[in-house]
Motif scaffolding. Sequence first.
Motif, PDB file in Angstrom:
ATOM      1  N   GLY A  37      -1.132 -11.409  -4.704  1.00 11.20           N
ATOM      2  CA  GLY A  37      -1.227 -10.631  -3.476  1.00 11.20           C
ATOM      3  C   GLY A  37      -1.688 -11.538  -2.359  1.00 11.20           C
ATOM      4  N   PRO A  38      -1.560 -11.109  -1.129  1.00 11.93           N
ATOM      5  CA  PRO A  38      -1.195  -9.775  -0.656  1.00 11.93           C
ATOM      6  C   PRO A  38       0.321  -9.535  -0.684  1.00 11.93           C
ATOM      7  CG  PRO A  38      -1.654 -11.192   1.224  1.00 11.93           C
ATOM      8  CD  PRO A  38      -1.945 -12.007  -0.014  1.00 11.93           C
ATOM      9  N   CYS A  39       0.677  -8.259  -0.853  1.00 10.68           N
ATOM     10  CA  CYS A  39       2.087  -7.864  -0.905  1.00 10.68           C
ATOM     11  C   CYS A  39       2.443  -7.030   0.323  1.00 10.68           C
ATOM     12  CB  CYS A  39       2.363  -7.053  -2.158  1.00 10.68           C
ATOM     13  SG  CYS A  39       2.097  -7.993  -3.674  1.00 10.68           S
ATOM     14  N   THR A  40       3.668  -7.195   0.781  1.00  6.24           N
ATOM     15  CA  THR A  40       4.169  -6.457   1.938  1.00  6.24           C
ATOM     16  C   THR A  40       5.318  -5.560   1.500  1.00  6.24           C
ATOM     17  OG1 THR A  40       3.591  -8.345   3.334  1.00  6.24           O
ATOM     18  CG2 THR A  40       5.055  -6.682   4.289  1.00  6.24           C
ATOM     19  N   PHE A  41       5.239  -4.295   1.911  1.00  2.00           N
ATOM     20  CA  PHE A  41       6.235  -3.297   1.533  1.00  2.00           C
ATOM     21  C   PHE A  41       6.942  -2.776   2.778  1.00  2.00           C
ATOM     22  CE2 PHE A  41       3.085  -3.317  -1.758  1.00  2.00           C
ATOM     23  CZ  PHE A  41       3.786  -3.129  -2.936  1.00  2.00           C
ATOM     24  N   PRO A  42       8.270  -2.616   2.696  1.00  8.80           N
ATOM     25  CA  PRO A  42       8.986  -1.976   3.808  1.00  8.80           C
ATOM     26  C   PRO A  42       8.663  -0.484   3.825  1.00  8.80           C
ATOM     27  CG  PRO A  42      10.492  -2.343   1.990  1.00  8.80           C
ATOM     28  CD  PRO A  42       9.174  -2.966   1.595  1.00  8.80           C
ATOM     29  N   ALA A  43       8.871   0.143   4.977  1.00  7.61           N
ATOM     30  CA  ALA A  43       8.578   1.577   5.123  1.00  7.61           C
ATOM     31  C   ALA A  43       9.342   2.427   4.114  1.00  7.61           C
ATOM     32  CB  ALA A  43       8.885   2.022   6.547  1.00  7.61           C
ATOM     33  N   ALA A  44      10.485   1.958   3.656  1.00  6.44           N
ATOM     34  CA  ALA A  44      11.251   2.714   2.661  1.00  6.44           C
ATOM     35  C   ALA A  44      10.460   2.928   1.373  1.00  6.44           C
ATOM     36  CB  ALA A  44      12.567   1.989   2.353  1.00  6.44           C
ATOM     37  N   CYS A  45       9.470   2.078   1.111  1.00 12.19           N
ATOM     38  CA  CYS A  45       8.644   2.205  -0.099  1.00 12.19           C
ATOM     39  C   CYS A  45       7.392   3.056   0.120  1.00 12.19           C
ATOM     40  CB  CYS A  45       8.230   0.819  -0.599  1.00 12.19           C
ATOM     41  SG  CYS A  45       9.598  -0.170  -1.238  1.00 12.19           S
ATOM     42  N   PHE A  46       7.122   3.461   1.359  1.00  8.01           N
ATOM     43  CA  PHE A  46       5.896   4.214   1.621  1.00  8.01           C
ATOM     44  C   PHE A  46       5.804   5.516   0.824  1.00  8.01           C
ATOM     45  CE2 PHE A  46       4.953   2.344   6.135  1.00  8.01           C
ATOM     46  CZ  PHE A  46       4.840   1.074   5.579  1.00  8.01           C
ATOM     47  N   PRO A  47       6.892   6.292   0.687  1.00  7.35           N
ATOM     48  CA  PRO A  47       6.770   7.515  -0.124  1.00  7.35           C
ATOM     49  C   PRO A  47       6.308   7.231  -1.558  1.00  7.35           C
ATOM     50  CG  PRO A  47       8.749   7.620   1.210  1.00  7.35           C
ATOM     51  CD  PRO A  47       8.215   6.212   1.347  1.00  7.35           C
ATOM     52  N   GLN A  48       6.826   6.155  -2.151  1.00  2.85           N
ATOM     53  CA  GLN A  48       6.393   5.790  -3.505  1.00  2.85           C
ATOM     54  C   GLN A  48       4.930   5.369  -3.521  1.00  2.85           C
ATOM     55  OE1 GLN A  48      10.022   3.268  -3.656  1.00  2.85           O
ATOM     56  NE2 GLN A  48       9.797   3.559  -5.858  1.00  2.85           N
ATOM     57  N   LEU A  49       4.500   4.622  -2.508  1.00  2.00           N
ATOM     58  CA  LEU A  49       3.102   4.216  -2.430  1.00  2.00           C
ATOM     59  C   LEU A  49       2.197   5.441  -2.295  1.00  2.00           C
ATOM     60  CD1 LEU A  49       3.519   1.130  -0.076  1.00  2.00           C
ATOM     61  CD2 LEU A  49       2.716   1.056  -2.453  1.00  2.00           C
ATOM     62  N   ARG A  50       2.645   6.426  -1.549  1.00  2.17           N
ATOM     63  CA  ARG A  50       1.838   7.640  -1.356  1.00  2.17           C
ATOM     64  C   ARG A  50       1.761   8.500  -2.614  1.00  2.17           C
ATOM     65  NH1 ARG A  50       0.197   8.649   3.635  1.00  2.17           N
ATOM     66  NH2 ARG A  50       1.143   7.579   5.400  1.00  2.17           N
ATOM     67  N   ARG A  51       2.722   8.340  -3.518  1.00  2.00           N
ATOM     68  CA  ARG A  51       2.703   9.128  -4.754  1.00  2.00           C
ATOM     69  C   ARG A  51       1.831   8.503  -5.843  1.00  2.00           C
ATOM     70  NH1 ARG A  51       8.198   9.963  -3.355  1.00  2.00           N
ATOM     71  NH2 ARG A  51       8.924   8.316  -4.749  1.00  2.00           N
TER      72      ARG A  51
END
Length: 193
Positions: free
Chosen positions: A133-147
Amino acid sequence: MKLGLVVMAAGAGTRFGGGKLLAPFQGTPLYARALDAVPEGVFHRTAVVTAIEPMLSLAAARGFLPVVNDRPALGVSRTIALGLDALGDVDGAMFLAADQPLLRPETVRRLTEAFFAHPAAIVAPAASGRRGGPCTFPAACFPQLRRLTGDQGGAAVIRAEAARLLLVEVPAAELWDADTPQALRALERAKCP
């Protein structure tokens, strides 16, 4: 393109014996070292998620958004969710753990440059192909991160989205974390370019 940063500093540090981020590293508390790794002018917004009062104060003094995690026992997933909430509308988010004292701003900047060049990718540093880390995620992955729940972190999303992963080689020492007092002492002796 707007990239946010979440500094994750809400863990209990149980393997360390508690108070990990208050521990000094080369004369500076670990929490301050984490904020020192944030390069200027790169992130649209930086959220510092913690329950450590001195870190909240330092974050505010540096122009970062202090976010109180009042229930750290709910795990890293709560820190991730609080961070995403604080960032607002961004195109991507980097998640930086506050216990990597050898991480340099230059490396963080290189990781952001890789993300800006590949905005659909999940960008992570690696040493000899081993991800950190640190890791960077695109906004398309935000729903998965929120789950995510409990102590599930971004690694679960990376496994599910392996085709998106882009590794950027960095010096191995920058990926080392201080999970125990012994590890912190070993890091004190480490050499990092």
